[in-house]
Scaffold this active site. Structure first.
Site, PDB file in Angstrom:
ATOM      1  N   ASP A 227      36.860  38.189  41.756  1.00 59.09           N
ATOM      2  CA  ASP A 227      37.300  36.815  41.995  1.00 59.09           C
ATOM      3  C   ASP A 227      36.902  36.463  43.425  1.00 59.09           C
ATOM      4  O   ASP A 227      36.750  37.351  44.265  1.00 59.09           O
ATOM      5  CB  ASP A 227      38.829  36.719  41.871  1.00 59.09           C
ATOM      6  CG  ASP A 227      39.337  37.376  40.591  1.00 59.09           C
ATOM      7  OD1 ASP A 227      38.713  37.148  39.538  1.00 59.09           O
ATOM      8  OD2 ASP A 227      40.346  38.108  40.660  1.00 59.09           O
ATOM      9  N   ASP A 266      34.156  36.170  37.376  1.00 56.50           N
ATOM     10  CA  ASP A 266      35.523  36.338  36.889  1.00 56.50           C
ATOM     11  C   ASP A 266      36.311  35.109  37.355  1.00 56.50           C
ATOM     12  O   ASP A 266      35.874  33.984  37.144  1.00 56.50           O
ATOM     13  CB  ASP A 266      36.091  37.679  37.386  1.00 56.50           C
ATOM     14  CG  ASP A 266      37.387  38.053  36.689  1.00 56.50           C
ATOM     15  OD1 ASP A 266      37.702  37.463  35.648  1.00 56.50           O
ATOM     16  OD2 ASP A 266      38.108  38.932  37.186  1.00 56.50           O
ATOM     17  N   ASP A 270      42.826  34.553  41.607  1.00 50.66           N
ATOM     18  CA  ASP A 270      43.750  35.189  40.667  1.00 50.66           C
ATOM     19  C   ASP A 270      44.947  35.767  41.419  1.00 50.66           C
ATOM     20  O   ASP A 270      44.790  36.395  42.476  1.00 50.66           O
ATOM     21  CB  ASP A 270      43.048  36.291  39.867  1.00 50.66           C
ATOM     22  CG  ASP A 270      42.164  35.711  38.752  1.00 50.66           C
ATOM     23  OD1 ASP A 270      42.074  34.478  38.633  1.00 50.66           O
ATOM     24  OD2 ASP A 270      41.568  36.523  38.008  1.00 50.66           O
ATOM     25  N   ARG A 322      42.248  27.849  32.546  1.00 53.47           N
ATOM     26  CA  ARG A 322      43.114  28.518  33.519  1.00 53.47           C
ATOM     27  C   ARG A 322      43.306  27.716  34.807  1.00 53.47           C
ATOM     28  O   ARG A 322      43.062  28.231  35.897  1.00 53.47           O
ATOM     29  CB  ARG A 322      42.599  29.914  33.871  1.00 53.47           C
ATOM     30  CG  ARG A 322      42.418  30.822  32.684  1.00 53.47           C
ATOM     31  CD  ARG A 322      42.023  32.231  33.113  1.00 53.47           C
ATOM     32  NE  ARG A 322      41.901  33.124  31.946  1.00 53.47           N
ATOM     33  CZ  ARG A 322      41.487  34.378  32.007  1.00 53.47           C
ATOM     34  NH1 ARG A 322      41.140  34.904  33.168  1.00 53.47           N
ATOM     35  NH2 ARG A 322      41.406  35.121  30.922  1.00 53.47           N
TER      36      ARG A 322
HETATM   37 CA    CA Z   1      40.322  38.530  38.126  1.00 53.47          CA
END
Ligand code: CA
Ligand code: CA
Length: 453
Positions: A227, A266, A270, A322
């Protein structure tokens, strides 16, 4: 005439004085010493978030390349010691463009430069083509081992660990960190805490060596690591006025292999592993699939009662899914601007995961009418049961003014089981919650590096 001239002189000197004062104010504004405002979201809870603002002069750094950045995070030492990273209060001013995919002479490294043990993409694709390898099990053997060795070589360069009591701030609007993974990671017994990251464009964080999983979904999937920023076992973190986007590695530029997108990304930001008290404000998240995972697993019982996050005044533009996807946490999502321009990559915005308690209020959605996307699609139920939603506006290009919508009712009208609106909490830590009709101009002009309103 003389009176007129006197008045003009007075007006001019007042104007000059005002200009001088505001110039002084902007010269004196030191972003490195700024702290999160009282009540500004969950990161203001209890102790608040002060980052490295109390740094000793010896812990104030200006960095312009990967090596300097890593050294600044480790008491000036490079390569970093095994005790990496430092938790001593520090302020790191970032200038220019920092590329993480470089060697110690700051020379760029391409994916091929990380190849180890006879790995090549061509050889890997030949070995694990479903026509050869089948679709029943994940790759194994020398070429999969070589992929992992190659991946580890890249990870060694792009993973940048950040300790507690740190402020990282861009010096001007152009400051960019490319290809990096800011890994903010404590442990279950010792969190990282008190971190501020502001005014930086995080661009093209990419994994040269995505894993192939033929059993992931109907078609199989390429799954990437890294990330742009990840928080694990971390608390009191303020992520403010940054931009997160893919440019050179945007999904639209990536090939398909084995009939599915060769995904090299990714998440963008996060927040997992019992992290807590995070405020994400005034950022731009652009042109990416998976944006923000809050809680990584339904079985992560240590997340229960944690993962408290506030998202406000962020731009979420042309994203897949997301924004955010929440498990367990009490997440306040207010005054954000969702721009959905493209139907082909859109999945959902708010992911209602297990035991999640999203409190969404006064958010603005702009949907390109040609996409045919409807408000029920803004929510996806992912083992959750409830979401509070109020004050949402949707653009209404064919009418005058925007359209008030009830996203939860729209979701429940076309899905079963229904989601409840009772999430069991109401936010108390927030600054002014603006009228939704003011969100679009406020976020357009105010989000991203140095776009102070
Ligand atoms: Ca991640
Ligand atoms: Ca229903």
């Amino acid at each position: 005439m003389r009176i007129f001239r006197t008045i003009m002189i007075m007006i001019c000197s007042v104007a000059l004085a005002v200009a001088a004062i505001s110039a002084m104010a902007s010269e004196e504004r030191d972003l490195g010493r700024e702290i999160l405002a009282t009540n500004d979201g969950w990161a203001s809870f209890a102790t608040g978030t002060t980052g490295g603002s109390l740094a000793d002069p010896s812990q104030v750094y200006t960095v312009t390349n990967r090596q300097e950045l890593i050294a600044a995070l480790n008491n000036g030492v490079y390569p970093p010691p095994s005790s990496s990273p430092s938790n001593t209060p520090k302020i790191i001013y970032v200038g220019g463009t920092i590329d993480a995919n470089v060697d110690d002479n700051n020379e760029p490294l391409a994916c091929e430069d990380y190849y180890r043990d006879d790995y090549t993409l061509e050889a890997f694709l030949a070995a694990y083509d479903p026509a050869v390898w089948g679709r029943d099990e994940a790759p194994s053997g020398p070429l999969e081992d070589a992929r992992i060795a190659s991946r580890n070589a890249q990870q060694d360069r792009v993973r940048i660990r950040v300790g507690s009591n740190t402020t990282i701030v861009g010096l001007d609007k152009q400051v960019t960190i490319r290809g990096a993974w800011l890994d903010i990671r404590g442990s279950s017994t010792a969190n990282r805490t008190n971190i501020i990251i502001r005014n930086i464009t995080f661009e093209d964080t990419y994994d040269c060596f995505p894993a192939w999983d033929p059993t992931d979904g109907d078609l199989g999937a390429w799954n990437a690591l890294y990330d742009s920023i990840s928080l694990r076992n971390s608390d009191h973190v303020w992520i403010d006025h940054n931009t997160f986007l893919d440019r050179e590695t945007a999904d639209s530029t990536l090939p398909d292999y084995f009939g599915v997108l060769y995904q090299v990304h990714d998440g963008l930001l996060d927040i997992t592993n019992a992290s807590d008290f995070v405020t994400v404000s005034w950022n731009r998240f652009v042109n990416h699939d998976k944006v923000m995972l809050i809680g990584s697993s339904d079985g992560a019982s240590a997340d229960r009662g944690k993962l408290r996050v506030t998202l406000h005044h962020n731009l979420f533009e042309n994203l897949g899914q997301r924004a955010a996807r929440v498990r367990f946490g009490q997440v306040h999502i207010y005054n954000n601007y969702y721009q959905i321009g493209n139907a082909s990559n859109y999945v959902y915005s708010w992911g209602v995961g297990i035991e999640s308690a999203i409190y969404a209020e006064n958010n603005f959605f702009w949907v390109n009418p040609s996409t045919g996307i409807t408000p029920d699609q803004f929510i996806e139920r992912l083992n959750g049961t409830a979401i509070h939603e109020s004050g949402t506006l949707l653009n209404a290009p064919s009418q005058s003014g925007h359209q008030a919508i009830d996203v939860l009712a729209a979701y429940n009208a076309v899905n079963d089981p229904d989601l409840s609106g009772a999430v069991g909490w109401a936010p108390t830590l927030f600054l002014e919650i603006e009228d939704t009709q003011d969100v679009l101009p406020a976020v357009q002009s105010g989000a991203g590096p140095f776009n102070w309103d």
